[in-house]
Enzyme design. Structure first.
Site, short mmCIF file in Angstrom:
data_model
loop_
_atom_site.label_atom_id
_atom_site.label_comp_id
_atom_site.label_asym_id
_atom_site.label_seq_id
_atom_site.Cartn_x
_atom_site.Cartn_y
_atom_site.Cartn_z
N ARG A 1 0.82 -1.22 0.00
CA ARG A 1 0.00 0.00 0.00
C ARG A 1 0.85 1.26 0.00
O ARG A 1 0.33 2.35 -0.24
CB ARG A 1 -0.90 0.00 1.24
CG ARG A 1 -1.88 -1.16 1.25
CD ARG A 1 -2.42 -1.41 2.64
NE ARG A 1 -3.35 -0.41 3.07
CZ ARG A 1 -4.66 -0.52 3.00
NH1 ARG A 1 -5.21 -1.59 2.46
NH2 ARG A 1 -5.45 0.43 3.44
N ASN B 1 -6.01 4.88 10.04
CA ASN B 1 -5.91 5.13 8.60
C ASN B 1 -6.97 6.17 8.26
O ASN B 1 -8.14 5.96 8.58
CB ASN B 1 -6.16 3.82 7.84
CG ASN B 1 -6.24 3.99 6.34
OD1 ASN B 1 -6.82 3.18 5.66
ND2 ASN B 1 -5.66 5.03 5.80
N1 HGA Z 1 -3.43 11.05 9.20
C1 HGA Z 1 -2.63 9.99 9.72
C2 HGA Z 1 -2.86 8.71 8.94
C3 HGA Z 1 -2.50 8.88 7.49
C4 HGA Z 1 -3.09 7.85 6.56
O1 HGA Z 1 -4.11 7.23 6.78
N2 HGA Z 1 -2.46 7.61 5.43
O2 HGA Z 1 -2.96 6.69 4.56
C5 HGA Z 1 -1.15 10.35 9.73
O3 HGA Z 1 -0.72 11.27 9.04
O4 HGA Z 1 -0.42 9.72 10.48
#
Ligand code: HGA
Length: 604
Positions: free
Chosen positions: A27, A98
Site C-alpha cells: 500500500r 488510517n
Molecule cells: N493522518 C494519519 C494517517 C494517514 C493515513 O491514513 N495515510 O494513509 C497520519 O498522518 O499519520
C-alpha cells in the site's frame, strides 16, 4: 496508504504483527510501528523507513505479549518521523489510524485547554489523548472509545489497544475499510484480508459506521446507530489473498507478465458464447449521457472508454477526475448513467463523487477489483474486473482489466442502442478472445523495449504522443514512467504538438509515439516528422505496417502484433508498462513501492 493490523492471539504477537504489516507493504508507507500488552503493560516500538528497520529494532528491544496492534504509516499530517509514527499512545491507550481526522485542530485546541501536551504533529494523536481524557473522567475503556469516536469528523479506520487489557481491541470504520479475522481462540483485525491471509480465511468486513469490540471469545459489532449488527463471516479464497512474486524480481513484473492469463480469466467471466454475460436489467437504450469518474490510471481507463462509448454506441460521455468532480457540483441531467472506476474500490475522492451522484443519476455503476469494497457496495451495480490482487503500486493488470470491462460495456451499449448487429458483436467478441494471445506475442518484444528503456533512463524529460484511442494511453504511459522511474514525462494529443509542446523538443528529449497503422496513422506520422526535424528522438510503438510506413529515421521502433483498432489501447498498454518498468530497474528505484505513492488512496 496506511495499513492496520491487530491481533488477540495465543502466541507471541510481535513477529505476527510484523509479518502482517509486511503483507500490507504494497500500500506504500514511510514508517511502521507496533504496540503490545504484556502482563497488563502497554508498550510500543516504532521506526522510520522500511519494515526491516522495525524488525531490527525489535531484535535489540523486543516486545513481549500476545495482544497487539501494528501500523504502516503513509504520512498525511506531520513528517514521516519516528515520533509521528503510529501507534500513538496517551496514558493507557494506544491507537492506530488510517484516514484523516478533519476536526483535529479544534480537538487539539480543546485538549490543550484541558492541559494536554502533544508529542506529535499528527491528527491521530488527538484520538489517543481524547480517549485518555475520557478514561480519566471515569468512563470504562469501551465507553471512552465510543465517546471519542462520536467526536471525530472525517474518514478513518481506527483500532484501540489498552493498558491493563490483554483481551480487548476496539475497531471502528468510517470511510476506510477494516476486516475482522476469526481464528481458533484468536481474533484479528486488518486493513484487508491480505494482511490476515496466513492467520485465517474467515473474514467479516465491517460496514460504514461500524464499531467492533473484540475479545478472544467474542466479536461484538455495532452499527452507526449503536444497534447490534449481524455481519456475516465469509470464507475468502486464500489464493486470492496470496502475495508472492512467483519468481519475478518485482510484483510489478509479475503483474505485467500475468496479463495474458488474467485477461483470459476476465474474459471467461464475462463472455458466454456470442453474448456478453452482464446482469439482467443493465440496458443503455434509454441512457442520454454517461458520466465516467475516477482518479489516476483509472481515469485514463475512463478517457479511453469515452472514445469507445461515443464511437460504438453514440452515447455522449463526460469524463472527470474525481477530486474535481466532487467539489464542482456539476449538474447531472436526468437519464444520466454515472460510472465510477477504482482498483481498490476505496478511493476516497471517487467514493465521494459516487455519493454526490447517488440521488441525481439514473443509475450508479462501478468497475472495481475488490468486490466487497465501499464503492462496489454503494453502487446499483458493481462489475468486477477479475484482475486478482495487484500489489505493485503502479497499476498494470488492473488497468487492462478495467479497459476490458469498459470495452464490454461499450459493446453492450452499442447493441442496446441499435448500433451493433449480433453478427458485428460476435466478430468483436472473437477479436477480444484473441487478445491474450496478442499479449503473449507482444511480451516477446520485451528485449527491444528494455533496450530503449535503458536509454530513456538516462534522460530527464520524456514526451508521449498519441491520437484517438492512443491519446489516453499516452497519458497512462507518461504516468507510469513518472510513478516508478521519477523521470518527468508528459503526454499530449499528437495534434496539440504545434500548439506549445514542440518548444520542448531537442535531442535530449525522447518522444514516445504510440501509433498503430490505423485511420489516424498518417496524421501522427506528420507530427512525428515535425519532432524529428527538430532533432527529437522518436521511439515509435506501432505494428509491422506502421513500421514500414514510418520510414527509417525513427530512433527506435517497437513492433507489436496487429490488433483490431478498438483493442489497441489494451495491447499498447503493455509496452508502456514495460518501458516504465525497465527504466525504473535501470535507475534502481523502488519499483513496487515508489516514493511518496500509495496503492489504495483512502484519503483525499
Ligand atoms: N493522518 C494519519 C494517517 C494517514 C493515513 O491514513 N495515510 O494513509 C497520519 O498522518 O499519520
Amino acid at each position: 496508504m496506511c495499513g492496520i493490523v491487530g491481533v488477540l492471539g495465543t502466541h507471541e504477537v510481535a513477529p505476527i504483527l510484523v509479518e502482517s504489516l509486511r503483507r500490507l507493504e504494497y500500500r506504500g508507507y514511510d514508517s511502521a510501528g507496533i504496540a503490545t500488552v504484556n502482563e497488563g503493560r502497554l508498550d510500543r516500538r516504532r521506526a522510520v523507513g522500511k519494515l526491516v528497520n522495525l524488525s531490527d529494532l525489535l531484535v535489540h528491544e523486543p516486545l513481549a505479549g500476545k495482544s497487539g496492534i501494528g501500523h504502516t504509516r503513509w504520512a498525511t499530517h506531520g513528517a514521516p518521523s519516528e515520533v509521528n509514527a503510529h501507534p500513538h499512545k496517551a496514558g493507557p491507550v494506544a491507537v492506530v489510524h488510517n484516514g484523516i481526522i478533519e476536526n483535529y485542530k479544534a480537538l487539539r485546541d480543546e485538549l490543550r485547554a484541558m492541559g494536554a501536551a502533544f508529542e506529535t504533529e499528527t491528527d491521530t494523536e488527538t484520538v489517543a489523548l481524547l480517549t485518555q481524557y475520557y478514561i480519566a473522567e471515569g468512563l470504562n475503556r469501551v465507553e471512552a472509545a465510543e465517546k471519542t469516536l462520536s467526536r471525530l469528523e472525517g474518514a478513518f479506520a481506527l483500532v484501540f489497544l489498552f493498558d491493563g487489557e490483554d483481551d480487548l481491541l476496539i475497531a471502528a470504520r468510517k470511510g476506510s475499510p477494516l476486516a475482522i479475522g476469526h481464528g481458533d481462540g484468536e481474533v484479528y483485525v486488518g486493513s484487508d484480508a491480505i494482511a490476515l491471509a496466513p492467520l485465517t480465511d474467515k473474514i467479516t468486513y465491517l460496514e460504514e459506521g461500524d464499531r467492533a469490540i473484540l475479545t478472544r471469545g467474542s466479536v461484538d459489532i455495532r452499527d452507526a446507530e449503536g444497534r447490534r449488527a449481524n455481519r456475516p463471516a465469509k470464507t475468502v479464497s486464500i489464493d486470492a489473498a496470496r502475495v508472492d512474486k512467483s519468481g519475478y524480481k518485482h510484483f510489478m513484473a509479475k503483474e505485467i507478465w500475468e496479463q495474458p492469463t488474467v485477461l483470459a480469466n476476465a474474459l471467461d467471466a464475462y463472455l458466454d458464447g456470442d453474448r456478453i454475460d452482464l446482469p439482467e436489467g443493465l440496458d443503455f437504450a434509454q441512457s442520454e449521457r454517461l458520466t465516467l469518474v475516477a482518479c489516476g490510471t483509472a481515469y485514463f481507463a475512463c478517457l479511453t472508454a469515452k472514445y469507445w462509448f461515443e464511437t460504438l454506441a453514440g452515447l455522449p460521455v463526460e469524463t472527470d477526475i474525481a477530486s474535481e468532480f466532487r467539489y464542482r457540483e456539476p449538474p447531472i441531467p436526468a437519464a444520466t448513467t454515472a460510472l465510477f472506476v477504482s482498483q481498490s474500490g476505496e478511493t476516497a475522492d471517487t467514493l465521494a463523487a459516487l455519493r454526490y451522484c447517488r440521488d441525481k443519476a439514473d443509475r450508479i455503476l462501478s468497475v472495481v477489483n475488490v468486490a466487497e469494497s465501499s464503492i462496489a457496495r454503494e453502487s446499483d451495480l458493481a462489475l468486477p474486473i477479475h484482475a486478482g490482487v495487484e500489489i505493485g503500486v503502479a497499476s498494470t493488470k488492473a488497468f487492462t482489466c478495467q479497459l476490458n470491462v469498459l470495452y464490454l460495456l461499450a459493446l453492450k451499449a452499442a447493441v442496446d442502442r441499435g448500433r451493433m448487429s449480433p453478427d458485428a458483436l460476435a466478430a468483436a467478441l472473437a477479436e477480444l478472445r484473441g487478445l491474450p494471445g496478442l499479449f503473449n506475442a507482444a511480451l516477446d518484444r520485451d528485449p527491444t523495449i528494455a533496450e530503449a528503456a535503458r536509454a530513456v533512463a538516462e534522460t530527464r524529460d520524456v514526451l508521449f504522443l498519441g491520437r484517438g484511442l492512443m491519446y489516453p494511453l499516452a497519458h497512462e504511459g507518461a504516468l507510469k514512467l513518472k510513478e516508478i522511474s521519477y523521470i518527468h514525462a508528459e503526454a499530449y494529443a499528437s495534434g496539440e504538438l504545434k500548439h506549445g509542446p514542440i518548444a520542448l523538443i531537442d535531442k535530449s528529449v525522447p518522444v514516445v509515439v504510440m501509433a498503430p497503422k490505423d485511420a489516424l496513422f498518417d496524421k501522427t506520422v506528420s507530427n512525428m516528422q515535425e519532432v524529428m526535424a527538430r532533432g527529437g528522438q522518436v521511439l515509435l510503438i506501432t505494428d509491422a505496417a506502421g513500421a514500414e510506413a514510418a520510414g527509417g529515421d525513427v530512433w527506435k521502433t517497437v513492433i507489436l502484433p496487429e490488433a483490431a483498432p478498438q483493442l489497441t489501447p489494451l495491447l499498447y498498454a503493455l509496452p508502456a508498462q514495460l518501458l516504465a518498468y525497465h527504466a525504473a530497474v535501470a535507475k534502481g528505484t523502488d519499483v513496487d513501492q515508489p516514493r511518496n505513492l500509495a496503492k489504495s488512496v483512502t484519503v483525499e
